[in-house]
Motif scaffolding. Structure first.
Motif, short mmCIF file in Angstrom:
data_model
loop_
_atom_site.label_atom_id
_atom_site.label_comp_id
_atom_site.label_asym_id
_atom_site.label_seq_id
_atom_site.Cartn_x
_atom_site.Cartn_y
_atom_site.Cartn_z
N LEU B 162 0.81 -1.22 0.00
CA LEU B 162 0.00 0.00 0.00
C LEU B 162 0.85 1.27 0.00
CD1 LEU B 162 -2.79 -1.11 2.50
CD2 LEU B 162 -3.00 -0.79 0.02
N ASP B 163 2.12 1.15 0.41
CA ASP B 163 2.97 2.35 0.41
C ASP B 163 3.85 2.42 -0.84
OD1 ASP B 163 4.62 0.25 1.04
OD2 ASP B 163 5.70 1.30 2.66
N GLU B 164 3.56 1.54 -1.82
CA GLU B 164 4.33 1.55 -3.08
C GLU B 164 3.45 2.06 -4.22
OE1 GLU B 164 7.51 -2.08 -2.73
OE2 GLU B 164 5.42 -2.66 -2.99
N MET B 165 4.09 2.70 -5.20
CA MET B 165 3.34 3.09 -6.40
C MET B 165 4.13 2.79 -7.66
SD MET B 165 3.29 7.21 -6.77
CE MET B 165 4.54 8.01 -7.75
N VAL B 166 3.38 2.52 -8.74
CA VAL B 166 4.00 2.19 -10.03
C VAL B 166 4.64 3.45 -10.61
CG1 VAL B 166 3.54 1.47 -12.40
CG2 VAL B 166 2.36 0.34 -10.50
N THR B 167 5.92 3.38 -10.95
CA THR B 167 6.57 4.54 -11.56
C THR B 167 7.01 4.29 -13.00
OG1 THR B 167 8.64 3.83 -10.54
CG2 THR B 167 7.41 5.58 -9.41
N ASP B 168 7.41 3.05 -13.32
CA ASP B 168 7.90 2.77 -14.67
C ASP B 168 7.47 1.38 -15.11
OD1 ASP B 168 10.23 5.04 -14.59
OD2 ASP B 168 10.19 3.88 -12.73
N ILE B 169 7.28 1.22 -16.40
CA ILE B 169 6.94 -0.10 -16.95
C ILE B 169 7.89 -0.36 -18.11
CG2 ILE B 169 5.15 -1.57 -17.95
CD1 ILE B 169 3.79 1.52 -16.55
N ARG B 170 8.65 -1.47 -17.99
CA ARG B 170 9.60 -1.82 -19.04
C ARG B 170 9.00 -2.94 -19.87
NH1 ARG B 170 15.12 -1.54 -19.87
NH2 ARG B 170 15.92 -3.34 -21.03
N VAL B 171 8.83 -2.69 -21.16
CA VAL B 171 8.21 -3.68 -22.05
C VAL B 171 9.25 -4.18 -23.05
CG1 VAL B 171 6.31 -4.12 -23.65
CG2 VAL B 171 6.00 -2.47 -21.79
N PRO B 172 9.77 -5.42 -22.85
CA PRO B 172 10.77 -5.95 -23.78
C PRO B 172 10.19 -6.11 -25.19
CG PRO B 172 10.64 -7.30 -21.78
CD PRO B 172 9.46 -6.37 -21.77
N LEU B 173 11.03 -5.89 -26.18
CA LEU B 173 10.56 -5.94 -27.58
C LEU B 173 10.76 -7.32 -28.17
CD1 LEU B 173 12.06 -2.57 -28.87
CD2 LEU B 173 9.87 -2.98 -27.74
N TRP B 174 9.89 -7.66 -29.10
CA TRP B 174 10.09 -8.86 -29.91
C TRP B 174 10.81 -8.44 -31.19
CZ3 TRP B 174 7.14 -13.90 -29.86
CH2 TRP B 174 6.83 -14.27 -28.54
N PRO B 175 11.49 -9.40 -31.86
CA PRO B 175 12.27 -9.02 -33.05
C PRO B 175 11.38 -8.44 -34.17
CG PRO B 175 12.67 -11.31 -32.41
CD PRO B 175 11.56 -10.84 -31.58
N ASP B 176 11.99 -7.65 -35.03
CA ASP B 176 11.27 -7.12 -36.20
C ASP B 176 10.65 -8.28 -36.97
OD1 ASP B 176 12.00 -4.58 -35.59
OD2 ASP B 176 13.66 -4.49 -37.02
N GLY B 177 9.46 -8.09 -37.47
CA GLY B 177 8.83 -9.12 -38.30
C GLY B 177 8.06 -10.16 -37.51
N HIS B 178 7.95 -9.98 -36.18
CA HIS B 178 7.17 -10.95 -35.40
C HIS B 178 5.68 -10.77 -35.70
CE1 HIS B 178 6.84 -7.49 -32.58
NE2 HIS B 178 5.69 -8.04 -32.24
#
Lengths: 161, 294
Positions: B162-178
């Protein structure tokens, strides 16, 4: 012992400075504090779209914001759409000419939503118009007239009339 | 329907916001407000303090890290929708975001807010699950990363404190052409979906599936990866028959039941939407071929 703040919101080019409870939502601020009752309050939980306003040029549901969050911001409501006291905006004129309103309750939200939409998509298809107003409920079910008005307004705006 | 009384705070920095979270016992973070405001209006939540994070500029970015896109927690859904970077690098997210609510709500609603609210059929949590995102949460004096797979603890319950908040979201990429597809079924455009399916596929030169990610939303209490489907696809060549057969495994998922849809209907939708998603994703993969389902 309520939490209060003084805020200043610019609505339709006029500054409104008021001391308000922090829990007051923006739609009630516009209606009750600024006496601009054109913005309608339907569901108060973000479903009906009747309270849609433009906040710094972008549509937002004014029931889903606190008035204090609009401090220092610019708002356009339905009262500010027409160019002057005697003329209608082309979008409003198209609504009148195409029977785009029956009881008129949803109209302010339809107009503000379509202002943003037509600005970004000046030549929409009927399907795109229907999708654009999918977040606005008309309980007269008068959608045909509203869609016709939006398409007509797009033509008028492009022709500059 | 009016919000209950609370004390309002509008911090200008993350430190100030997490400091308030640490001090206040019954506080709520107000991000885009597209879920919290209705809950306040209906008095489903009664916080003593509301901490508005709309004035923290550090939370509104999209950054290209090469192998991932990183998002600030307050990035708005409309900014994701209009980002060329997102359209190019995470086409699944671009396809999903157009099905999130309406333009009026996307102008306000945020990525971090959607992950914190964690509705089981919301699109952004499903995309985060499909792409194996990592969520950074901060509290006073510390930060930690949570894998998306570990974020849901149950129905609409994220695993951070309850004392934490979301600050960043890292979204890994899939290769080109997926290949990618986000398909959902909702009663009306812009409604929460009853069920959705998010599919990512890597396809080799010969048309074999080398990597698969399949996530269904709205079936379990949170978005679910369907490993039975993923495993069954590996090494196979895409075909209408394969996708039809393998998507049937979605009927084995333990499904929720509520007034909107019985469990069997959600399982049925999961199978149908996953079949369509697989066909669409395979057709879109640069080494894939057009798949026409009967």
């Amino acid at each position: 012992m309520s939490d209060r703040r003084t805020i200043c919101v610019n609505i339709n080019g006029k500054a409104y400075e008021r001391e308000v409870e922090t829990r007051l939502h923006l739609a009630d601020f516009i209606r009750h504090e600024c006496l601009l009752t054109g913005t309608h309050v339907g569901c108060e939980h973000g479903v009906c779209g009747a309270c849609t306003i433009l906040l710094d040029g972008k549509t937002a549901r004014s029931c889903l914001m606190l008035a204090v969050q609009a401090d220092g911001k610019e708002i356009l409501t339905v009262e500010g759409i027409a160019p002057n006291e005697t003329e209608l905006h082309p979008l409003q004129q198209a609504f009148q000419d195409n029977h785009g309103l029956q009881c008129g309750f949803c109209t302010p939200g339809m107009l503000t939503t379509l202002l943003e939409f037509l600005d970004e998509n000046p030549d929409p298809t009927e399907r795109e118009v229907r999708e654009a107003i999918s977040g606005n409920l008309c309980r007269c079910t008068g959608y045909q007239g509203i869609v016709a008005a939006a398409l007509d307004a797009a033509k008028r705006l492009q022709a500059g009339t | 329907m009016k919000p209950p009384p609370f004390t309002f705070h509008d911090p200008r920095s993350i430190d100030e916001a997490v400091g308030l979270l640490a001090e206040k016992d019954n506080a709520k973070i107000l991000a885009g407000g597209q879920s919290l405001m209705p809950m306040l209006n209906m008095r489903f939540v009664l916080p003593d303090d509301v901490i508005d994070i709309n004035n923290i500029d550090d939370l509104t970015y999209i950054r290209d890290d090469g192998d991932a896109l990183v998002f600030g927690g307050m990035i708005r859904q409309h900014e994701i929708e209009s980002s060329d970077l997102v359209a190019q690098k995470i086409p699944l997210m671009r396809e999903a975001i157009l099905q999130v609510g309406h333009r009026q709500t996307r102008n306000r609603g945020t990525f971090g807010g959607s992950l914190s609210h964690l509705d089981p059929s919301a699109e952004l949590p499903s995309v985060s699950m499909a792409q194996d995102a990592t969520i950074t949460v901060r509290k006073r004096g510390g930060a930690r990363d949570i894998a998306m797979a570990d974020l849901p603890m149950g129905y609409m319950t994220p695993s951070f404190e309850l004392d934490e908040m979301v600050t960043d979201i890292r979204v890994p990429l899939w290769p080109d052409g997926h290949g990618y597809a986000f398909v959902e079924f909702a009663r009306r455009h812009g409604d929460y979906a009853i069920t959705s399916s998010a599919v990512l596929l890597d396809v080799s030169d010969g048309g074999k599936i080398t990597r698969a990610s399949v996530t269904v939303g709205g079936v379990g209490p949170s978005p679910l990866r369907v490993t039975a489907v993923e495993d069954g696809l590996l090494g196979e060549t895409g075909s209408a028959e394969l996708f039809t057969e393998i998507a049937e495994k979605c009927r084995d998922i333990d499904a929720m039941e509520d007034v909107y849809a019985p469990a069997w209907y959600r399982q049925h939708l999961a199978a149908v939407l996953t079949r369509r998603g697989l066909a669409k994703a395979f057709s879109r993969a640069s080494n894939g071929t057009e798949i026409n389902l009967k």
